[in-house]
Scaffold this motif. Structure first.
Motif, mmCIF file in Angstrom:
data_model
loop_
_atom_site.group_PDB
_atom_site.id
_atom_site.type_symbol
_atom_site.label_atom_id
_atom_site.label_comp_id
_atom_site.label_asym_id
_atom_site.label_seq_id
_atom_site.Cartn_x
_atom_site.Cartn_y
_atom_site.Cartn_z
ATOM 1 N N THR A 97 0.799 -1.087 0.065
ATOM 2 C CA THR A 97 -0.069 0.015 -0.112
ATOM 3 C C THR A 97 0.764 1.120 0.036
ATOM 4 O O THR A 97 1.813 1.309 0.848
ATOM 5 N N ILE A 98 0.821 1.955 -0.749
ATOM 6 C CA ILE A 98 1.387 3.473 -0.822
ATOM 7 C C ILE A 98 0.400 4.682 -0.580
ATOM 8 O O ILE A 98 -0.904 4.529 -1.293
ATOM 9 N N VAL A 99 0.725 5.400 0.278
ATOM 10 C CA VAL A 99 -0.327 6.506 0.657
ATOM 11 C C VAL A 99 0.474 7.971 -0.005
ATOM 12 O O VAL A 99 1.514 7.956 0.746
ATOM 13 N N HIS A 100 -0.231 8.650 -0.630
ATOM 14 C CA HIS A 100 0.530 9.941 -1.005
ATOM 15 C C HIS A 100 -0.428 10.861 -0.733
ATOM 16 O O HIS A 100 -1.558 11.319 -1.020
ATOM 17 N N THR A 110 4.823 10.890 0.905
ATOM 18 C CA THR A 110 4.654 9.567 0.607
ATOM 19 C C THR A 110 5.094 8.560 1.632
ATOM 20 O O THR A 110 6.207 8.506 2.139
ATOM 21 N N GLU A 111 4.125 7.679 1.886
ATOM 22 C CA GLU A 111 4.753 5.974 2.605
ATOM 23 C C GLU A 111 4.365 4.898 1.984
ATOM 24 O O GLU A 111 3.218 5.118 1.499
ATOM 25 N N ALA A 112 4.925 4.085 2.455
ATOM 26 C CA ALA A 112 4.559 2.692 1.824
ATOM 27 C C ALA A 112 4.477 1.648 3.173
ATOM 28 O O ALA A 112 5.277 1.817 4.075
ATOM 29 N N SER A 113 3.669 0.600 2.824
ATOM 30 C CA SER A 113 3.767 -0.638 3.808
ATOM 31 C C SER A 113 3.521 -1.634 2.988
ATOM 32 O O SER A 113 2.814 -1.693 1.984
ATOM 33 N N SER A 114 4.075 -2.780 3.430
ATOM 34 C CA SER A 114 3.854 -3.895 2.588
ATOM 35 C C SER A 114 3.936 -5.191 3.619
ATOM 36 O O SER A 114 4.464 -5.014 4.641
ATOM 37 N N CYS A 115 3.480 -6.230 3.383
ATOM 38 C CA CYS A 115 3.371 -7.374 3.990
ATOM 39 C C CYS A 115 4.233 -8.539 3.369
ATOM 40 O O CYS A 115 4.292 -8.425 2.170
ATOM 41 N N VAL A 116 4.577 -9.552 4.074
ATOM 42 C CA VAL A 116 5.398 -10.974 3.621
ATOM 43 C C VAL A 116 4.526 -11.485 2.591
ATOM 44 O O VAL A 116 4.870 -11.948 1.595
ATOM 45 N N ASN A 120 -2.043 -12.061 3.516
ATOM 46 C CA ASN A 120 -2.452 -11.326 4.673
ATOM 47 C C ASN A 120 -2.585 -10.048 4.298
ATOM 48 O O ASN A 120 -2.578 -9.125 5.455
ATOM 49 N N TYR A 121 -2.568 -9.517 3.254
ATOM 50 C CA TYR A 121 -2.467 -8.179 2.716
ATOM 51 C C TYR A 121 -4.009 -7.496 2.956
ATOM 52 O O TYR A 121 -5.105 -8.166 3.054
ATOM 53 N N GLY A 126 -2.976 -1.414 5.773
ATOM 54 C CA GLY A 126 -1.846 -0.744 5.110
ATOM 55 C C GLY A 126 -1.915 0.689 4.912
ATOM 56 O O GLY A 126 -1.038 1.521 5.119
ATOM 57 N N THR A 127 -3.161 1.330 4.690
ATOM 58 C CA THR A 127 -3.465 2.784 4.631
ATOM 59 C C THR A 127 -3.165 3.513 6.147
ATOM 60 O O THR A 127 -2.549 4.346 6.204
ATOM 61 N N GLU A 128 -3.735 2.593 7.137
ATOM 62 C CA GLU A 128 -3.640 3.069 8.432
ATOM 63 C C GLU A 128 -1.925 3.198 8.968
ATOM 64 O O GLU A 128 -1.618 4.082 9.419
ATOM 65 N N ILE A 129 -1.649 1.996 8.583
ATOM 66 C CA ILE A 129 0.084 2.195 8.966
ATOM 67 C C ILE A 129 0.543 3.334 8.160
ATOM 68 O O ILE A 129 1.623 4.176 8.720
#
Length: 154
Positions: A97-100, A110-116, A120-121, A126-129
């Motif tokens: 998830t990328i939030v701009h 801009t920030e990003a969050s990923s799961c392994v 589990n996505y 992801g947006t909250e993180i």
């Protein structure tokens, strides 16, 4: 002529132009509207001026009062959240998830969050993180701004 960035911690009171002129003991010129909305602004050193409402509110950010600090003010959670004007969420590769975010002053973060494991996505998580990371950056940026306004440039 040179250009400067001005950052000051000021006290301001909503006041119409006519009220300000009365306060100063001045007679308002006939070509000025005494009902023009604005603010009486008090700077350090007891310099006092008046500023039209639209100009003042465009160039000044209200801070939270905090009697526990020497400055008497601080950055609060609502200020941080309210500094985000809008944001766009982008989903990538089934696990990122990328939030701009666009801030109220037009600056972008801009920030990003990923799961392994893609199973589990969650776009919502992801947006909250990402928004949490962006808010952390805003805390720092507003803290820097407030420190500069409180202490000036040395």
């Amino acid at each position: 002529m040179s250009k400067y960035i001005g950052i000051k911690l000021v006290d301001a009171t909503e006041m119409k132009l006519g009220e300000y002129n009365d306060f100063k003991g001045w007679t308002i010129p006939e070509d000025e509207n005494p009902n023009t909305e604005g603010y009486m602004v008090k700077y350090s050193g007891n310099y006092i001026s008046w500023c039209p409402k639209e100009v003042f509110e465009t160039n000044n950010l209200e801070v939270n009062e905090n009697s526990k600090l020497p400055s008497g003010v601080s950055i609060g959670p609502k200020m941080v959240k309210d500094f985000i004007k809008s944001y766009e969420v982008i989903e990538r590769d089934g696990k990122t998830t990328i939030v701009h975010a666009t801030l109220v002053n037009g600056f972008k973060l801009t920030e990003a969050s990923s799961c392994v494991d893609p199973s589990n996505y969650s776009k919502e998580i992801g947006t909250e993180i990402c928004l949490g990371k962006i808010e952390d950056q805003i805390w720092g940026l507003l803290g820097f701004l407030l420190q500069t306004a409180f202490e000036g440039i040395k």
